[in-house]
Scaffold this motif. Structure first.
Motif, PDB file in Angstrom:
ATOM      1  N   GLU A   1     -70.502  34.365  35.982  1.00 35.28           N
ATOM      2  CA  GLU A   1     -70.260  33.916  37.224  1.00 35.28           C
ATOM      3  C   GLU A   1     -71.706  34.253  38.298  1.00 35.28           C
ATOM      4  O   GLU A   1     -72.130  33.244  38.767  1.00 35.28           O
ATOM      5  CB  GLU A   1     -69.270  34.958  38.102  1.00 35.28           C
ATOM      6  CG  GLU A   1     -67.779  34.697  37.656  1.00 35.28           C
ATOM      7  CD  GLU A   1     -67.533  35.255  36.387  1.00 35.28           C
ATOM      8  OE1 GLU A   1     -67.975  36.017  35.807  1.00 35.28           O
ATOM      9  OE2 GLU A   1     -66.621  34.758  35.696  1.00 35.28           O
ATOM     10  N   GLY A   2     -72.294  35.316  37.657  1.00 36.50           N
ATOM     11  CA  GLY A   2     -73.487  35.655  38.895  1.00 36.50           C
ATOM     12  C   GLY A   2     -74.656  36.678  38.263  1.00 36.50           C
ATOM     13  O   GLY A   2     -75.313  36.861  38.956  1.00 36.50           O
ATOM     14  N   GLY A   3     -74.452  36.686  36.696  1.00 35.99           N
ATOM     15  CA  GLY A   3     -75.383  37.390  36.101  1.00 35.99           C
ATOM     16  C   GLY A   3     -75.144  38.961  36.369  1.00 35.99           C
ATOM     17  O   GLY A   3     -76.080  39.595  35.830  1.00 35.99           O
ATOM     18  N   ALA A   4     -74.055  39.420  36.915  1.00 37.36           N
ATOM     19  CA  ALA A   4     -73.739  40.719  37.225  1.00 37.36           C
ATOM     20  C   ALA A   4     -73.379  41.425  35.750  1.00 37.36           C
ATOM     21  O   ALA A   4     -73.314  40.456  34.949  1.00 37.36           O
ATOM     22  CB  ALA A   4     -72.741  40.931  38.281  1.00 37.36           C
ATOM     23  N   VAL A   5     -73.598  42.834  35.918  1.00 34.80           N
ATOM     24  CA  VAL A   5     -73.301  43.292  34.278  1.00 34.80           C
ATOM     25  C   VAL A   5     -71.877  44.091  34.554  1.00 34.80           C
ATOM     26  O   VAL A   5     -71.463  44.585  35.723  1.00 34.80           O
ATOM     27  CB  VAL A   5     -74.259  43.993  33.989  1.00 34.80           C
ATOM     28  CG1 VAL A   5     -75.479  43.413  33.521  1.00 34.80           C
ATOM     29  CG2 VAL A   5     -74.412  45.230  34.831  1.00 34.80           C
ATOM     30  N   LYS A   6     -70.986  44.239  33.325  1.00 34.80           N
ATOM     31  CA  LYS A   6     -69.720  44.835  33.238  1.00 34.80           C
ATOM     32  C   LYS A   6     -69.423  45.446  32.032  1.00 34.80           C
ATOM     33  O   LYS A   6     -70.150  44.688  30.923  1.00 34.80           O
ATOM     34  CB  LYS A   6     -68.678  43.995  33.873  1.00 34.80           C
ATOM     35  CG  LYS A   6     -68.084  42.949  32.781  1.00 34.80           C
ATOM     36  CD  LYS A   6     -67.102  42.157  33.270  1.00 34.80           C
ATOM     37  CE  LYS A   6     -66.734  41.050  32.487  1.00 34.80           C
ATOM     38  NZ  LYS A   6     -65.512  40.293  33.037  1.00 34.80           N
ATOM     39  N   ALA A   7     -68.914  46.307  31.695  1.00 30.43           N
ATOM     40  CA  ALA A   7     -68.337  46.829  30.556  1.00 30.43           C
ATOM     41  C   ALA A   7     -66.919  46.375  30.182  1.00 30.43           C
ATOM     42  O   ALA A   7     -65.943  46.403  31.107  1.00 30.43           O
ATOM     43  CB  ALA A   7     -68.532  48.083  30.305  1.00 30.43           C
ATOM     44  N   TYR A   8     -66.422  45.706  29.162  1.00 35.36           N
ATOM     45  CA  TYR A   8     -65.145  45.270  28.853  1.00 35.36           C
ATOM     46  C   TYR A   8     -64.308  46.406  28.495  1.00 35.36           C
ATOM     47  O   TYR A   8     -64.494  47.417  27.856  1.00 35.36           O
ATOM     48  CB  TYR A   8     -65.472  44.528  27.621  1.00 35.36           C
ATOM     49  CG  TYR A   8     -65.654  42.861  27.892  1.00 35.36           C
ATOM     50  CD1 TYR A   8     -65.052  41.858  28.468  1.00 35.36           C
ATOM     51  CD2 TYR A   8     -67.146  42.686  27.491  1.00 35.36           C
ATOM     52  CE1 TYR A   8     -65.238  40.727  28.611  1.00 35.36           C
ATOM     53  CE2 TYR A   8     -67.722  41.322  27.733  1.00 35.36           C
ATOM     54  CZ  TYR A   8     -66.786  40.634  28.189  1.00 35.36           C
ATOM     55  OH  TYR A   8     -67.432  39.054  28.234  1.00 35.36           O
ATOM     56  N   GLU A   9     -63.182  46.279  29.358  1.00 36.43           N
ATOM     57  CA  GLU A   9     -62.091  47.300  29.156  1.00 36.43           C
ATOM     58  C   GLU A   9     -61.081  46.890  28.212  1.00 36.43           C
ATOM     59  O   GLU A   9     -60.761  45.308  28.117  1.00 36.43           O
ATOM     60  CB  GLU A   9     -61.266  47.574  30.507  1.00 36.43           C
ATOM     61  CG  GLU A   9     -62.430  48.431  31.490  1.00 36.43           C
ATOM     62  CD  GLU A   9     -62.966  49.721  31.189  1.00 36.43           C
ATOM     63  OE1 GLU A   9     -62.087  50.495  30.316  1.00 36.43           O
ATOM     64  OE2 GLU A   9     -64.094  49.891  31.204  1.00 36.43           O
ATOM     65  N   VAL A  10     -60.217  47.336  27.167  1.00 36.78           N
ATOM     66  CA  VAL A  10     -59.337  47.085  26.324  1.00 36.78           C
ATOM     67  C   VAL A  10     -58.032  46.751  27.129  1.00 36.78           C
ATOM     68  O   VAL A  10     -57.735  47.392  27.725  1.00 36.78           O
ATOM     69  CB  VAL A  10     -59.186  48.017  25.271  1.00 36.78           C
ATOM     70  CG1 VAL A  10     -58.014  47.633  24.295  1.00 36.78           C
ATOM     71  CG2 VAL A  10     -60.396  48.443  24.670  1.00 36.78           C
ATOM     72  N   PRO A  11     -57.719  45.384  27.099  1.00 38.52           N
ATOM     73  CA  PRO A  11     -56.739  44.663  27.905  1.00 38.52           C
ATOM     74  C   PRO A  11     -55.225  45.582  27.416  1.00 38.52           C
ATOM     75  O   PRO A  11     -55.187  45.885  26.246  1.00 38.52           O
ATOM     76  CB  PRO A  11     -56.502  43.342  27.476  1.00 38.52           C
ATOM     77  CG  PRO A  11     -57.853  42.932  27.084  1.00 38.52           C
ATOM     78  CD  PRO A  11     -58.490  44.184  26.138  1.00 38.52           C
ATOM     79  N   GLY A  12     -54.578  46.215  28.467  1.00 34.97           N
ATOM     80  CA  GLY A  12     -53.201  46.780  28.191  1.00 34.97           C
ATOM     81  C   GLY A  12     -53.389  48.340  27.918  1.00 34.97           C
ATOM     82  O   GLY A  12     -52.559  48.980  28.124  1.00 34.97           O
ATOM     83  N   PHE A  13     -54.655  48.719  27.441  1.00 31.01           N
ATOM     84  CA  PHE A  13     -55.063  50.078  27.401  1.00 31.01           C
ATOM     85  C   PHE A  13     -55.849  50.868  28.295  1.00 31.01           C
ATOM     86  O   PHE A  13     -56.114  52.136  28.536  1.00 31.01           O
ATOM     87  CB  PHE A  13     -55.354  50.291  25.818  1.00 31.01           C
ATOM     88  CG  PHE A  13     -54.381  49.933  25.074  1.00 31.01           C
ATOM     89  CD1 PHE A  13     -53.378  50.665  24.378  1.00 31.01           C
ATOM     90  CD2 PHE A  13     -54.235  48.499  24.457  1.00 31.01           C
ATOM     91  CE1 PHE A  13     -52.473  50.117  23.540  1.00 31.01           C
ATOM     92  CE2 PHE A  13     -53.492  47.951  23.465  1.00 31.01           C
ATOM     93  CZ  PHE A  13     -52.504  48.822  23.084  1.00 31.01           C
TER      94      PHE A  13
END
Length: 357
Positions: free
Chosen positions: A164-176
């Motif tokens: 979307e805009g070059g921001a950073v994030k850490a993936y979270e495990v879906p559902g957990f």
């Protein structure tokens, strides 16, 4: 409307009849396309053994929990000329979005002088410096490091740029919720990824002799080859000519021995002739030797023989009653005796104990 035109054939043999087809059940594997028994024949026992691994109705998703491509569990040679028809088909399935999603092997085994990337600790995954020596045995494919550093680490907790805009994030495990990096710490998460990558690069498709071009990734058994059916542990972060940096890098298991125990065996060499109360003769002189216990968690066929050199330093510090035991300051023992093709032997967790003697 354009007229219909007959397209002449090159000859009158026509296209070859395909032998493969869709299967309603696994039981159809017993028969060929003419409803005759397969040659060589498959028995009901063969089908039952394979039923756990095979299915005629695959519903497995092609994406992972993060809606991202799965990595294909079929490593192949980076050299396209060393891929057979099955390799090409599977790699087609493992390609998407203009990118490859499979592990590439830098080099297959050729001979003792050119053992391939299975015998190089950074042959298939290079992060940073080169491997041992002034020149690495092979050059690791860059796509492997890209998947390891930018893809697998991102899916397991590293920050990664969004579309979307070059921001950073850490993936979270879906559902957990959470991620591997938080659960295991960054160092242990990296160790898990290295073990996964290392095991996958050699445990599948190590030998392909059923169709052309034929190839072997691990050193072949028989013929006096060193390191038969072995893969040295993957150590992606080791620095050039600095063995001490092994402790600062993650490390795979490979198909290679790790020392889990060392025993010093004492042997009476000479006695005084005097009988002790316990009935044994009083020892006047003794000898001692060391026995190393190798261990490998990757057991099973094919049988294997490591090409390994054990080096122990500080041996001159061992003493008995204040006297030195006669060990040198450092000892080196190379265990490289080829085992050859052995059915059922040399394939246990403690393979290599005899070879070290």
């Amino acid at each position: 409307m354009a007229p219909t035109v007959a397209i002449p054939l090159v000859d009158n043999t026509g296209a070859p009849v395909k032998d493969d087809r869709l299967y309603a059940t696994l039981d159809e594997l017993v028969y060929d396309r003419n409803r005759a028994a397969q040659n060589p024949a498959l028995t009901w026992r063969d089908i039952e053994i394979g039923r756990f691994f095979l299915t005629a109705h695959s519903r497995a998703p092609e994406l992972n929990l993060f809606n991202k491509p799965r990595i294909l569990l079929w490593p192949t040679s980076a050299n396209a000329s060393q891929r057979n028809a099955m390799d090409k088909l599977l790699l087609f399935l493992g390609t998407g979005g203009g990118r490859t999603w499979y592990i590439q092997r830098a080099a297959n085994f050729t001979n003792k002088d050119n053992p391939g990337s299975s015998q190089d600790p950074k042959g298939d995954l290079r992060i940073g410096e080169d491997s041992f020596g002034n020149k690495p045995l092979v050059t690791a494919p860059g796509r492997n490091a890209d998947m390891y550093e930018s893809y697998l680490k991102a899916l397991t907790g590293n920050n990664s740029p969004t579309s979307e805009g070059g921001a950073v994030k850490a993936y979270e495990v879906p559902g957990f919720g959470g991620n591997f990096k938080t659960k295991y710490t960054p160092v242990r998460r990296d160790q898990i990824l290295t073990e996964m990558f290392d095991f996958l690069r050699w445990s599948v498709n190590s030998y392909s002799t059923g169709m052309e071009p034929k190839y072997t990734y691990l050193p072949q058994r028989g013929g006096g080859n060193l390191g038969e059916s072995t893969a040295v542990p993957l150590i992606p972060g080791i620095k050039n000519d600095v063995p001490s940096t092994v402790t600062k890098s993650t490390k795979g298991f490979g198909r290679f021995p790790t020392i889990t125990e060392v025993a010093i065996v004492f042997v009476a060499a000479e006695n005084t002739g005097e009988t002790l109360p316990d009935g044994f003769l009083k020892t006047k002189q003794m000898r001692a030797f060391m026995v190393l216990e190798p261990f490998s968690p990757t057991v099973g066929m094919p049988s294997w023989s490591a090409n390994v050199r054990y080096k122990i330093t500080g041996l001159d510090n061992f003493k008995a009653d204040g006297a030195g035991m006669g060990f040198p300051s450092a000892g080196v023992n190379r265990a490289s005796t080829p085992n050859g093709w052995v059915d059922g032997g040399h394939s246990t967790a403690f393979t290599g104990l005899g070879a070290s003697l």
